[in-house]
Design a protein around this motif. Structure first.
Motif, short mmCIF file in Angstrom:
data_model
loop_
_atom_site.label_atom_id
_atom_site.label_comp_id
_atom_site.label_asym_id
_atom_site.label_seq_id
_atom_site.Cartn_x
_atom_site.Cartn_y
_atom_site.Cartn_z
N SER A 24 42.24 -29.66 6.24
CA SER A 24 42.63 -28.40 5.59
C SER A 24 41.52 -27.37 5.75
CB SER A 24 42.89 -28.62 4.09
OG SER A 24 43.77 -29.68 3.91
N ILE B 68 45.38 -27.22 0.32
CA ILE B 68 44.71 -25.92 0.31
C ILE B 68 44.57 -25.41 -1.12
CG2 ILE B 68 44.80 -23.52 1.15
CD1 ILE B 68 46.31 -24.68 3.63
N THR B 69 43.31 -25.29 -1.56
CA THR B 69 43.03 -24.81 -2.91
C THR B 69 42.30 -23.46 -2.82
OG1 THR B 69 40.91 -25.94 -2.90
CG2 THR B 69 42.78 -27.17 -3.79
N GLN B 70 42.14 -22.81 -3.97
CA GLN B 70 41.43 -21.51 -3.98
C GLN B 70 39.97 -21.69 -3.57
OE1 GLN B 70 42.10 -19.72 -7.84
NE2 GLN B 70 43.49 -18.24 -6.92
N GLY B 71 39.37 -22.76 -4.05
CA GLY B 71 37.96 -23.04 -3.71
C GLY B 71 37.79 -23.23 -2.22
N ILE C 131 39.69 -22.01 0.14
CA ILE C 131 39.88 -20.71 0.84
C ILE C 131 38.59 -19.89 0.78
CG2 ILE C 131 41.16 -18.51 0.81
CD1 ILE C 131 43.63 -20.17 -0.09
N ALA C 132 37.92 -19.90 -0.38
CA ALA C 132 36.68 -19.12 -0.53
C ALA C 132 35.61 -19.60 0.44
CB ALA C 132 36.19 -19.22 -1.97
#
Lengths: 137, 150
Positions: free
Chosen positions: B31, A57-60, A62-63
């Motif tokens: 994910s 899970i990365t910030q990108g 999540i966006a």
């Protein structure tokens, strides 16, 4: 041919899922509550599978997932509301036609060029949407 | 709200999803699905609170049960599709699974259109006199536009 067997099962599963939307509305289910239960089930199952296989899970992510999650939720609720009054054959056919939005996006923002085939497809889509606007029931 | 307005919103949002999913294909699929569905769940929860519809226990229980069944089927179908994609070609698999809508259409026609003979039940809007001309045309143009756009 193992891939074909998996694809066939996925094809039947997705079809059954769409059909159950119709059954749910015919049984008087409340769209937002059905959607909550549906999305929670899938997110929990994929979370537990993710614990085994690993999640990245990365910030990108999540966006993009934020936009996807909200849109998916809106689509599920509105589709269930539409299925209450409109025949399933029309609802599913129209929703599948939403491919036109991707084509228009590609033409306008990704610099793709229009072909006669895609031009006709866009024209037919607009006619269907125009007719839909005129529907009273 | 008018039913066709619901359909129009579903149409626009599902088109936008296709664009967002294209962007999401750059990330790990599991994910992406986990976070997307969890955010979707939170959003639906907010919608539910705002709607303030009073439900009987029976309707609430049934709604949750259907959501659970749909969720289980969706998850396993998605998982099978991922497995297929890991060994097969996406250009073949996606068009095949996108035809799944016809399973729903056929099942809906068989189950929800009366108790007539099989031939009577197995009708499609374009050929069915019970549908208005404009509904037949909507279906006709929708099907052909999709085939041309693919």
């Amino acid at each position: 041919m193992e891939w074909f067997f998996f694809t066939l099962l996925a094809f039947l599963g997705f079809g059954l899922q769409d059909f159950l939307y119709k059954v749910a509305t015919s049984k008087g289910c409340e769209p937002s509550l059905t959607t909550i239960s549906f999305l929670l089930t899938v997110s929990l199952l994929s979370f537990f599978l993710g614990l085994i296989l690993g999640l990245e899970i990365t910030q990108g992510l999540i966006a993009v997932a934020l936009a996807n999650g909200i849109l998916f939720s809106i689509t599920t609720i509105t589709r269930l509301e539409a299925l209450k009054k409109i025949p399933a054959s029309i609802v599913f056919t129209i929703i599948r036609m939403s491919l036109i939005i991707v084509v228009l996006w590609a033409l306008l923002f990704a610099g793709e060029t229009i072909t006669i085939k895609s031009g006709l497809g866009i024209l037919f889509s607009f006619i269907a949407i125009y007719l839909l606007k005129g529907e009273k029931k | 709200m008018k039913p066709y307005l619901w359909l129009l919103i579903a149409f626009i949002s599902s088109g936008l999803i296709r664009i967002v999913v294209k962007l999401g294909s750059n990330f790990d699929p599991l994910s992406f699905i986990t976070v997307s569905y969890f955010i979707g769940f939170l959003f639906a929860l907010i919608v539910r609170k705002k709607a303030k519809r009073r439900l009987t226990k029976k309707v609430a229980g049934r709604s949750i049960l259907f959501g659970l069944i749909i969720g289980l089927i969706n998850f396993f179908s998605f998982f099978l599709q991922l497995n297929a994609l890991s060994i097969g070609q996406a250009s073949v698999i996606f068009p095949l699974t996108s035809l799944s809508v016809y399973v729903a259409v056929v099942l809906s026609i068989l189950v929800f259109q009366g108790k007539g003979k099989f031939k009577e039940k197995f009708r499609y809007p374009i050929l069915d006199n019970r549908y208005t001309s404009s509904r037949k045309l909507i279906t006709f143009f929708s099907i052909f536009s999709r085939q041309l756009l693919l």
